[in-house]
Design a protein around this motif. Structure first.
Motif, PDB file in Angstrom:
ATOM      1  N   SER A   1       0.815  -1.201   0.000  1.00 50.41           N
ATOM      2  CA  SER A   1       0.000   0.000   0.000  1.00 50.41           C
ATOM      3  C   SER A   1       0.858   1.263   0.000  1.00 50.41           C
ATOM      4  O   SER A   1       1.871   1.353   0.696  1.00 50.41           O
ATOM      5  CB  SER A   1      -0.877  -0.085   1.242  1.00 50.41           C
ATOM      6  N   ILE A   2       0.466   2.247  -0.815  1.00 53.55           N
ATOM      7  CA  ILE A   2       1.220   3.494  -0.961  1.00 53.55           C
ATOM      8  C   ILE A   2       0.559   4.620  -0.170  1.00 53.55           C
ATOM      9  O   ILE A   2      -0.658   4.825  -0.263  1.00 53.55           O
ATOM     10  CB  ILE A   2       1.281   3.909  -2.450  1.00 53.55           C
ATOM     11  N   THR A   3       1.378   5.326   0.609  1.00 52.50           N
ATOM     12  CA  THR A   3       0.936   6.577   1.231  1.00 52.50           C
ATOM     13  C   THR A   3       1.959   7.646   0.868  1.00 52.50           C
ATOM     14  O   THR A   3       3.127   7.339   0.595  1.00 52.50           O
ATOM     15  CB  THR A   3       0.869   6.468   2.773  1.00 52.50           C
ATOM     16  N   CYS A   4       1.544   8.897   0.850  1.00 52.99           N
ATOM     17  CA  CYS A   4       2.480   9.992   0.559  1.00 52.99           C
ATOM     18  C   CYS A   4       1.935  11.298   1.112  1.00 52.99           C
ATOM     19  O   CYS A   4       0.777  11.653   0.837  1.00 52.99           O
ATOM     20  CB  CYS A   4       2.697  10.091  -0.950  1.00 52.99           C
ATOM     21  N   PHE A   5       2.747  11.980   1.926  1.00 53.70           N
ATOM     22  CA  PHE A   5       2.275  13.192   2.584  1.00 53.70           C
ATOM     23  C   PHE A   5       3.047  14.445   2.135  1.00 53.70           C
ATOM     24  O   PHE A   5       2.888  15.515   2.704  1.00 53.70           O
ATOM     25  CB  PHE A   5       2.362  13.032   4.104  1.00 53.70           C
ATOM     26  N   ASP A   6       3.937  14.305   1.125  1.00 52.73           N
ATOM     27  CA  ASP A   6       4.661  15.488   0.639  1.00 52.73           C
ATOM     28  C   ASP A   6       4.490  15.595  -0.871  1.00 52.73           C
ATOM     29  O   ASP A   6       3.619  14.955  -1.444  1.00 52.73           O
ATOM     30  CB  ASP A   6       6.138  15.409   1.062  1.00 52.73           C
ATOM     31  N   ASP A   7       5.361  16.390  -1.544  1.00 53.20           N
ATOM     32  CA  ASP A   7       5.117  16.574  -2.979  1.00 53.20           C
ATOM     33  C   ASP A   7       5.988  15.667  -3.861  1.00 53.20           C
ATOM     34  O   ASP A   7       6.298  15.989  -5.003  1.00 53.20           O
ATOM     35  CB  ASP A   7       5.285  18.053  -3.364  1.00 53.20           C
TER      36      ASP A   7
END
Lengths: 428, 428
Positions: free
Chosen positions: B141-147
């Protein structure tokens, strides 16, 4: 009998590991970390097992086992009018006897030691219950749709005779309660006369209360008050009462139940399956009202899988009040055992404690679904499977162990119940 | 292997009695009322048993078995921030391997043959799944909190490598899906890039969608549209997608899911336990949307008791739309099997039919709770107990039978999972 190396759920609803529990006759006489200095007969190795109080099912209609899975996915009135009532009109004593026996087999298989039953053909039920070795608070439910006096009703005469003959029979295993079926199936006169009679003989009362919205609202339209207020005004709650369902109670109803010490028997599976609603258990518990657990009949459940019922009890309550912290596992276990015993007026059972009756069950806690054990109490309520029960005992007598039924001929009960159900269907 | 004298749930989800079912290698090759004229090896007497397709669990986080019963009765954010996230920060590959193994043992014990898993430490999961003999649609599973760009993410590189190495491994038992964790844990850029990549490689997508009201409403505040509309606009649903939960979807969301052929994986127990709400399954089914069933993780369920999950699925739906006729037993059984197989992109399984893979389970239907039999389909969904599963088979290979696990050392899996969990707790 001596249980050794066993985990127990003690009377504070805490887990203790590696315990010794000794039974003499009907009673628990020894609980300790230390081995006893004398023999107790059979020694049961409790490695990978948990010993706890048996379950108390405080709302059932056992003979309706005949109608399990009969007429599913129907609206309530259709189901009752097209399926259940015509079927019940053809019941026989023999059918009731065998269906009760089957229900008792299912009960002990799922760890239910004691049941509160509301039905009729009571003599046939008593026979099956007595033979099965289970405990039961039995009532012959009263309905009345005309202006009869209580003692003009055949059902009332049956009820009185039942009480006089069987109350406290089988060494107290069988108790006879009184029952008004519900507000919408009786008259004010009958309710008042039942209340007076029940009070006079010191019996318990069992009644359906605000199960469906229509029942609740129609009572308000008819009497200008809720079913709880109506029954209270007629004196029904002056006697120790168990009110089943209480899904739609509101406002002052909660105070009435608290003030009168009424037990609420919640039936979450049946209520959800019939789309009747969800009882506000968290509010009842917060108010200190005694809340117990029931399965209702298997015609609307459709099993007596009591561990599953506990999980529904805790999870449905969380959804009802939109709060995952509502109803703790300990509260669920209490509802399933000691609160039920309280509802039945049985102060000698409902917890695993010295001096109490040995109404006990053993659960196999070794399965993959019971690990890891961050908290065995959490696992018991949320992870256990109904069939993890491997031993059920009432008054110190083993009724079920590892697939074997010691008081019930399961094969015959299945055969005779199937046959009775077919015969009724043919007569429809 | 030949099953004889056995009841079956056939591909039309009807019961046929006294059947012969023959297995050659991985496939079902014979289904008939008549005995076959040749041998099939082992003969299994199916008296008092039912043979049906194994269950497909379309939303799980198997390694979270480590956290079963850890931190109960907490509000969702507290539970995540104080319990789950700190625990997960200490995970090791070894812990994940053993917990996945334990989850697979529990799965086959409760009749789950195939699972759709969303987690990380994927190589360790693959190892346990491969050894256990179960089927799995696995995603990192992929999460991303920046650009970040997608391919700057370590998780994306892992995901790509996982797909290239293991997709269709073990004769197709293991499939690798793509996964965006959820709207609130990723950026539009990442979602769009994942959608394009997933489409380009022809993989399946697995995503959390509108599980909680706050997730759903915050997305609307953030993007001016619902999570379903947001994902759809970014092209995520252009690839075959399974969206877990869908409790709070509304308005046009239903049309989007239908038009894009998205499968809704409903998780009724977890949703109710976390007080997240109840999915409107009846509306989805009425619209012809593929609805499958999932357990979610055992940290929020807390078991993989799939028959119990089916009962919750059917009963919670009735309560949700206040209609006891909503969700028939046949619809529940379909969601639990063939709709799950469809969600996983496995056209070769999910029903008991000639030519399909022998992904099968046997249920003991002889218990007191399974009688009388007015309708075995009704009894299967509403009366059966999770542990009635007595045999589980994937690709014609028996993984579980009568308490024995043939591919998993249960005792060791329990021991190692307990040990790993304790080690993590000590490190907190």
């Amino acid at each position: 009998m001596l249980f050794k190396n066993i985990s127990i759920l003690n009377e504070s609803f805490e887990i203790e590991e590696n315990m010794y529990v000794g039974i003499d006759g009907e009673k628990i006489t020894y609980i300790s970390k230390e081995a006893p200095k004398r023999g107790f007969g059979r020694v049961y190795d409790g490695t990978g097992k948990l010993l706890m109080s048996g379950f108390v099912n405080t709302h059932a209609h056992s003979p309706m086992a005949l109608m399990r899975g009969y007429g599913e996915n129907m609206a309530l009135q259709d189901w009752l009018n097209k399926k259940i009532f015509p079927f019940e009109a053809k019941l026989t004593g023999d059918a009731v006897y065998w269906a009760t026996m089957l229900a008792m087999a299912e009960s002990v298989r799922f760890g239910i030691v004691s049941t509160t039953d509301m039905y009729y053909f009571s003599e046939d039920m008593v026979r099956a219950i007595a033979e099965s070795g289970t405990k039961n608070n039995l009532s012959r439910s009263i309905t009345c749709f005309d202006d009869s006096e209580l003692w003009e009703l055949e059902s009332a005469k049956e009820m009185k005779s039942l009480f006089e003959t069987y109350h406290n029979a089988e060494g107290g295993r069988i108790k006879v309660d009184m029952s008004i079926h519900a507000e919408y199936t009786s008259t004010s006169k009958i309710v008042r006369q039942m209340a007076e009679y029940t009070f006079s003989i010191g019996a318990n009362m069992h009644v359906h209360l605000s199960e469906t919205q229509s029942e609740h609202e129609e009572c308000k339209a008819r009497h200008g008050m809720t079913p709880a207020a109506y029954f209270n005004r007629l004196g029904l709650f002056d006697t120790p009462t168990t009110a089943a369902h209480c899904v739609w109670i509101e406002g002052e109803d909660f105070e009435i139940l608290k003030e009168k010490g009424v037990t609420v028997a919640s039936n979450p599976v049946s209520n959800m399956k019939l789309a009747s609603g969800v009882c506000n258990v968290p509010k009842l518990l917060d108010m200190g009202i005694n809340v117990s657990l029931g399965t209702d009949s298997v015609a609307s459940n459709n099993s007596l899988n009591y561990i599953e019922e506990m999980k529904y009890f805790a999870t449905a309550a969380k959804e009802r009040v939109k709060d995952p912290t509502a109803v703790t596992p300990k509260q669920a276990l209490r509802a399933a055992t000691s609160s039920g015993a309280q509802s039945q007026g049985r102060s000698d059972t409902g917890v695993l404690a010295r001096g109490k009756k040995a109404d006990l069950i053993v659960l196999d806690i070794s399965g993959p679904h019971m690990h890891p054990v961050h908290s065995l109490i959490n696992n018991l309520v949320y992870s256990a499977s109904g069939s993890d029960v491997v031993l059920t005992m009432a008054d110190g007598k083993i009724l079920y162990e590892n697939g074997k039924y010691f008081t019930i001929d399961l094969e015959r009960a299945v055969y005779e119940t199937e046959r009775a159900a077919k015969k009724i269907l043919q007569a429809l």
